[in-house]
Scaffold this motif. Structure first.
Motif, short mmCIF file in Angstrom:
data_model
loop_
_atom_site.label_atom_id
_atom_site.label_comp_id
_atom_site.label_asym_id
_atom_site.label_seq_id
_atom_site.Cartn_x
_atom_site.Cartn_y
_atom_site.Cartn_z
N GLY A 1 10.07 -1.10 -1.68
CA GLY A 1 10.94 -0.85 -2.83
C GLY A 1 11.33 0.60 -3.01
N LEU A 2 11.25 1.40 -1.94
CA LEU A 2 11.47 2.83 -2.08
C LEU A 2 12.87 3.29 -1.68
N LEU A 3 13.69 2.43 -1.08
CA LEU A 3 14.95 2.90 -0.52
C LEU A 3 16.20 2.35 -1.20
N GLU A 4 16.07 1.50 -2.18
CA GLU A 4 17.25 0.93 -2.81
C GLU A 4 18.11 2.02 -3.44
N GLY A 5 19.36 2.07 -3.00
CA GLY A 5 20.30 3.05 -3.54
C GLY A 5 20.07 4.48 -3.07
N ARG A 6 19.20 4.64 -2.08
CA ARG A 6 18.88 5.99 -1.61
C ARG A 6 19.35 6.16 -0.17
N PRO A 7 19.67 7.40 0.24
CA PRO A 7 20.03 7.64 1.63
C PRO A 7 18.82 7.52 2.53
N ALA A 8 19.02 6.96 3.71
CA ALA A 8 17.90 6.79 4.64
C ALA A 8 18.43 6.65 6.05
N ALA A 9 17.59 6.97 7.01
CA ALA A 9 17.90 6.80 8.43
C ALA A 9 16.90 5.84 9.04
N THR A 10 17.35 5.16 10.09
CA THR A 10 16.47 4.28 10.84
C THR A 10 17.01 4.14 12.26
N HIS A 11 16.26 3.47 13.10
CA HIS A 11 16.73 3.19 14.46
C HIS A 11 17.93 2.26 14.40
N HIS A 12 18.82 2.38 15.38
CA HIS A 12 20.07 1.61 15.32
C HIS A 12 19.85 0.11 15.30
N VAL A 13 18.70 -0.38 15.80
CA VAL A 13 18.48 -1.84 15.80
C VAL A 13 18.23 -2.39 14.40
N ALA A 14 17.93 -1.51 13.44
CA ALA A 14 17.60 -1.97 12.09
C ALA A 14 18.63 -1.56 11.05
N VAL A 15 19.73 -0.93 11.49
CA VAL A 15 20.72 -0.41 10.54
C VAL A 15 21.27 -1.52 9.64
N ASP A 16 21.68 -2.62 10.22
CA ASP A 16 22.29 -3.69 9.41
C ASP A 16 21.31 -4.24 8.39
N ASP A 17 20.06 -4.42 8.80
CA ASP A 17 19.06 -4.95 7.88
C ASP A 17 18.73 -3.96 6.78
N LEU A 18 18.71 -2.68 7.12
CA LEU A 18 18.42 -1.68 6.09
C LEU A 18 19.57 -1.59 5.09
N ALA B 1 0.84 -1.21 0.00
CA ALA B 1 0.00 0.00 0.00
C ALA B 1 0.87 1.26 0.00
N VAL B 2 1.98 1.22 0.73
CA VAL B 2 2.90 2.36 0.74
C VAL B 2 3.49 2.58 -0.65
N GLY B 3 3.89 1.49 -1.29
CA GLY B 3 4.41 1.59 -2.66
C GLY B 3 3.38 2.16 -3.62
N GLU B 4 2.13 1.77 -3.44
CA GLU B 4 1.07 2.29 -4.31
C GLU B 4 0.87 3.78 -4.09
N CYS B 5 0.89 4.22 -2.83
CA CYS B 5 0.78 5.65 -2.54
C CYS B 5 1.90 6.44 -3.22
N TYR B 6 3.10 5.89 -3.14
CA TYR B 6 4.25 6.54 -3.78
C TYR B 6 4.05 6.62 -5.29
N GLU B 7 3.62 5.53 -5.89
CA GLU B 7 3.38 5.52 -7.33
C GLU B 7 2.29 6.51 -7.73
N ASN B 8 1.36 6.78 -6.82
CA ASN B 8 0.30 7.75 -7.08
C ASN B 8 0.73 9.18 -6.81
N GLY B 9 2.01 9.38 -6.46
CA GLY B 9 2.54 10.73 -6.33
C GLY B 9 2.73 11.24 -4.92
N ALA B 10 2.52 10.39 -3.91
CA ALA B 10 2.69 10.85 -2.53
C ALA B 10 4.16 10.99 -2.18
N THR B 11 4.46 11.98 -1.36
CA THR B 11 5.74 12.02 -0.66
C THR B 11 5.61 11.07 0.53
#
Length: 205
Positions: free
Chosen positions: A123-140, A98-108
């Motif tokens: 599918g929105l973060l591949e090759g892009r800069p992003a931040a997350t909580h430290h517990v998820a850094v390795d997975d991101l 649903a998040v991907g669909e919102c993005y495809e429909n033009g949402a920020t």
């Protein structure tokens, strides 16, 4: 941006402050003159029999409706190293889709904390800069995002915030970006929130 519709999507196990902090910032921005409407929403069928969603610390919230076609979508985090919350949402797959669909429909689209993992699986973060909580850094990082150690990362139509309280900084930055420094400063003063430091943007590197 005018006539802006913002939606914050809730799910069982979301972190309270990830969602309610940005909600309060955006509501205050509307009262300060921003042409903005903010709603707490969920996916259809994602509430309990009382129409409520239960957050990670037990707060029960009644969403105002289901996810529509917002101009701005904020995705909270809440749980990644535990079975519920974001982990369950990612494994289910419906919200990332649903998040991907919102993005495809033009949402920020913006995430707070481990909500970045939902954006990643959308599918929105591949090759892009992003931040997350430290517990998820390795997975991101494993999901091919470029993890940045900052409270707020702005990559244009996709933004992210690193930890729980940084959702307030994220929302204040969005207010400043879309409605101007004066309104953002008014909201910051009203909420007695010391303004965040520099925001990492795509032009920062």
């Amino acid at each position: 941006m005018s006539d802006t519709t913002a939606e914050i999507v809730l799910f069982d196990g979301f972190d309270e402050l990830d969602a309610i902090g940005p909600f309060e910032v955006l509501e205050n921005a509307a009262e300060a003159g921003g042409d903005l409407e903010t709603r707490l929403v969920t996916l259809e069928g994602d509430t309990d029999e009382d129409g409520l969603v239960t957050a990670s610390h037990g707060l029960r919230v009644e969403p105002e409706g289901t996810l529509g076609r917002p101009d701005l979508l904020i995705v909270p985090g809440g749980g990644w190293t535990t079975p519920g919350g974001v982990r369950a949402v990612v494994e289910d797959g419906a919200l990332p889709d649903a998040v991907g669909e919102c993005y495809e429909n033009g949402a920020t689209v913006a995430s707070v904390c481990t909500g970045a993992m939902i954006l990643s699986h959308a599918g929105l973060l591949e090759g892009r800069p992003a931040a997350t909580h430290h517990v998820a850094v390795d997975d991101l990082e494993a999901a091919a995002a470029t993890v940045v150690d900052e409270r707020v990362v702005d990559d244009g139509d996709v933004l992210s915030a690193g930890g729980v309280t940084s959702g307030i900084d994220l929302a204040l930055w969005l207010v400043e970006r879309e409605f101007g420094e004066e309104i953002a400063s008014d909201v910051s003063e009203l909420m007695v929130h010391e303004r965040r430091g520099a925001v990492f943007t795509s032009s920062s590197d």
